[in-house]
Design a protein around this motif. Structure first.
Motif, short mmCIF file in Angstrom:
data_model
loop_
_atom_site.label_atom_id
_atom_site.label_comp_id
_atom_site.label_asym_id
_atom_site.label_seq_id
_atom_site.Cartn_x
_atom_site.Cartn_y
_atom_site.Cartn_z
N GLY A 60 0.33 11.28 5.36
CA GLY A 60 -1.25 11.30 5.37
C GLY A 60 -1.65 9.65 5.21
O GLY A 60 -2.60 9.21 5.75
N LEU A 61 -0.91 8.88 4.28
CA LEU A 61 -1.33 7.51 4.15
C LEU A 61 -0.87 6.66 5.14
O LEU A 61 -1.52 5.83 5.66
CB LEU A 61 -0.52 7.04 2.99
N ALA A 62 0.14 7.11 5.80
CA ALA A 62 0.62 6.31 7.14
C ALA A 62 -0.52 6.34 8.31
O ALA A 62 -0.88 5.44 8.99
CB ALA A 62 1.87 6.45 7.51
N VAL A 63 -0.83 7.63 8.48
CA VAL A 63 -1.68 8.04 9.72
C VAL A 63 -3.16 7.22 9.30
O VAL A 63 -3.96 7.06 10.18
CB VAL A 63 -1.90 9.45 9.98
N GLY A 64 -3.52 7.64 7.81
CA GLY A 64 -4.76 6.98 7.57
C GLY A 64 -4.87 5.47 7.64
O GLY A 64 -6.16 4.78 7.85
N GLY A 65 -3.78 4.60 7.19
CA GLY A 65 -3.72 3.66 7.51
C GLY A 65 -3.83 2.98 8.81
O GLY A 65 -4.39 2.04 9.30
N ILE A 66 -3.21 3.55 9.73
CA ILE A 66 -3.24 3.18 11.32
C ILE A 66 -4.74 3.55 11.65
O ILE A 66 -5.16 2.62 12.32
CB ILE A 66 -2.15 4.10 11.92
N ALA A 67 -5.20 4.59 11.19
CA ALA A 67 -6.53 4.88 11.70
C ALA A 67 -7.74 3.70 11.10
O ALA A 67 -8.64 3.46 11.81
CB ALA A 67 -7.17 6.21 11.41
N ALA A 68 -7.13 3.16 9.98
CA ALA A 68 -8.11 2.19 9.59
C ALA A 68 -7.80 0.92 10.08
O ALA A 68 -8.85 -0.06 9.68
CB ALA A 68 -7.92 2.23 8.08
N GLY A 69 -6.89 0.68 11.16
CA GLY A 69 -6.72 -0.52 11.71
C GLY A 69 -5.74 -1.24 11.31
O GLY A 69 -5.33 -2.41 11.84
N ALA A 74 3.13 -1.10 9.55
CA ALA A 74 2.79 -0.52 8.35
C ALA A 74 3.38 0.89 8.13
O ALA A 74 3.35 1.13 6.82
CB ALA A 74 1.38 -1.01 7.86
N ALA A 75 3.37 1.47 8.95
CA ALA A 75 3.81 2.99 8.76
C ALA A 75 5.39 2.87 8.76
O ALA A 75 6.09 4.07 8.33
CB ALA A 75 3.63 3.74 9.96
N LEU A 76 6.09 1.67 8.87
CA LEU A 76 7.75 1.88 8.91
C LEU A 76 8.22 2.34 7.46
O LEU A 76 8.92 3.17 7.39
CB LEU A 76 7.92 0.49 9.12
N TYR A 77 7.55 1.58 6.48
CA TYR A 77 8.25 2.04 4.95
C TYR A 77 7.92 3.36 4.79
O TYR A 77 8.66 4.19 4.08
CB TYR A 77 7.61 1.03 3.95
N PRO A 78 6.57 3.94 4.87
CA PRO A 78 6.29 5.39 4.87
C PRO A 78 7.12 6.33 5.29
O PRO A 78 7.65 7.34 4.94
CB PRO A 78 4.92 5.53 4.99
#
Length: 582
Positions: A60-69, A74-78
């Protein structure tokens, strides 16, 4: 059977054992180590299921971060953390399942061992004992149903209690509406599963009872196959067996139908619950349902986290439904094992008693004082105040009408059942729990009819007993007048129940077993010439006298020819007051 084996008095439990109870009130006697192992398996499987919560949060955090720009890297570590947690989850699940299975197998082996000890420790005089077909069914097919119940159902039941509660708390921390939906949908599933489960348990019990009846019927007919062929009843027996098989098939399909119904009920409510959560989250994002979130509005990460947890909320219940029929079959199997382990009339002596090797043949005296015995199902005692005094080396015939207690008396002398009152002394020693195994090692038993095992004649004489050498077998066969037959057959096997031997030969083979027991100073023979023609009976009598030379012999018989060869004849019908010289 030659020297009678040490008796087992019934169920035993290891020191430190205890009995945790399940939801139906069934008690499983398990050791502390086995119980701890089973709990560890449950904990590991539950922990594996809970690993999805941090995985869902990271996704959820990874998808939310990508949606936020945020950039994709940034999703690599999650993603890496999700992968590591996935490996950990798989390892925990595998270890938990393995430990649960091993623990369940150990517990089932212990239950089987207790049941076998109880069966072995029950007296042959116990009329309440189940048939051998029912016992075999309980220890084989029905007991196997206990394994999935212990290995799968119980761990999944624990997961179904813990995992949904934790997920519900996590969802409630972000929004109370999805939590309320899940909370309302969840109780409907176990309620309907319980209603279906009661029906499933009844169906499983009927199926297992039908299986036991069919096994008993088949075993009985196999034993009497010669008689069935003689009277031309083969087709009739085959039709009855086919009808029983069809009835078992119908009952098995009834159990499967109920199992599929329970799965369908769960899938329906689980799908409705997940759909309602998805509808709420979707309309919440559209602004149509702007309530229920503690922070005013759910973020994309929070909403995705809730959506990912919703199916996981129902997953333990879904898994439980797939093995719900294992509960019914397992509890029915436990009931069958419990019935097989039920206490009855025990053999005198304890399960852990081990008879020492015989110290050499010595004729034993037998003294019975004020002996009383009553079967639990009868009002009147079969033996009441019986006194006997048989000298060492004496040959005695016990005569009485059928049902007057001849066979019962022999069984009491052998310690195959405890007397209601009075005492039995063998060779001057009282027969009791402390001395039974040692005294039975000096007793040989020739029953009616003797059981012949598949194998060679020599193997049936020695029965793998330590101390029985080849020359002992040859000497015993010669005494029983079977040496010529043994030489002619050589290593040719005998069939189960003595197939390939005549009735007289089978009896003389049993006598050879008695003769091979070097420590047997007392021979008990129950109707050795019954149902034999006069010529065969004469051969058996001569063999019996040859085998019992130098030993004490007590024979229960109606045969006047045999009684005429004894030193004394005791008439039980006159309460042993009249003794007739042979």
């Amino acid at each position: 059977m030659t020297a009678i084996e040490p008796a087992h008095s019934g169920r035993t439990s290891a020191p430190g054992s205890f009995a945790p109870a399940d939801e139906a009130g069934d008690s499983l006697r398990v050791s502390a180590a086995s119980y701890r192992s089973s709990r560890l398996g449950v904990v590991l499987q539950t922990a594996a299921a809970l690993m999805w919560i941090p995985q869902a949060a990271l996704i959820g955090l990874a998808v939310g971060g990508i949606a936020a720009g945020e950039p994709a890297r940034a999703a690599l570590y999650p993603a890496l953390a999700v992968f590591v947690l996935g490996l950990l989850r798989a390892a925990l699940e595998r270890s938990g399942v393995r430990i649960a299975f091993d623990s369940a197998r150990d517990r089932l082996s212990q239950l089987r061992g207790e049941a076998i000890a109880a069966v072995a420790g029950r007296s042959p005089l116990d009329m309440s004992a189940a048939s051998s077909g029912h016992i075999a069914s309980a220890l084989a097919e029905q007991a196997e149903a206990v394994l999935p119940y212990l290995a799968r159902f119980q761990p999944l039941r624990a997961k179904a209690v813990v995992v949904p509660a934790v997920i519900l708390a996590c969802v409630f921390a972000f929004s109370w509406v999805p939590a309320l939906i899940l909370l309302l949908a969840a109780p409907l599933i176990p309620v309907f599963m319980a209603l279906i489960g009661w029906r499933a348990k009844e169906a499983s019990e009927r199926q297992l009872a039908e299986m036991g009846d069919m096994n008993a019927f088949l075993l009985d007919r196999l034993r009497g196959l010669t008689t069935i062929r003689t009277f031309g009843a083969v087709d009739r027996t085959a039709r009855q067996l086919r009808a029983d098989a069809d009835s078992l098939r119908v009952r098995t399909m009834a159990v499967l139908r109920i199992a599929f119904l329970s799965s369908a009920v769960l899938e329906l409510f689980a799908a409705l619950g997940v759909a309602m959560v998805a509808v709420y989250v979707g309309f919440h994002y559209l602004g149509q349902l702007d309530f229920g979130a503690w922070g005013g509005r759910l973020s994309l990460a929070e909403g995705l986290f809730i959506l990912l947890l919703a199916p996981a909320f129902f997953e333990p219940l879904r898994d439980l439904s797939t093995v719900w029929h294992d509960r019914a079959a397992g509890q029915a199997g436990l009931a069958a094992l419990e019935a097989a382990s039920a206490s009855g009339i025990p053999i005198v002596g304890r399960a852990e008693d081990v008879a020492p090797p015989g110290e050499g043949r010595r004729a034993l005296s037998v003294k019975v004082e004020d002996l009383r015995f009553r079967y639990p199902v009868r009002d009147r005692p079969v033996l009441d105040g019986l006194d006997l005094d048989i000298r060492a080396g004496e040959h005695v015939a016990i005569m009485a009408p059928s049902g007057a207690g001849k066979s019962t008396l022999l069984a009491l002398i052998a310690g195959l059942a405890p007397a209601s009152a009075g005492s039995v002394r063998i060779g001057g020693e009282p027969l009791n729990a402390a001395t039974a195994a040692r005294l039975r090692a000096s007793i040989a038993w020739v029953g009616q009819p003797p059981h012949i095992f598949p194998g060679t004649i020599a193997g049936n004489v020695s029965l793998g007993r330590p101390g029985i050498r080849t020359r002992d077998v040859a000497r015993a066969l010669k005494a029983a007048r079977l040496d010529d037959l043994a030489s002619a057959r050589g290593a040719s096997p005998i069939g189960e129940g003595g197939v390939g031997l005549s009735g007289g030969e089978a009896l003389r083979l049993a006598l050879a077993r008695a003769a091979a027991g070097q420590g047997a100073g007392l021979i008990l023979a129950d109707e050795p010439t019954a149902h034999l023609d006069s010529e065969t009976a004469a051969e058996v009598i001569e063999a019996l006298l040859a085998v019992s030379a130098g030993r004490t012999l007590i024979v229960a018989t109606h045969d006047p020819v045999l009684t005429s060869r004894m030193d004394r004849v005791i008439d039980l019908s006159a309460r042993q007051r009249a003794e007739v010289a042979a």
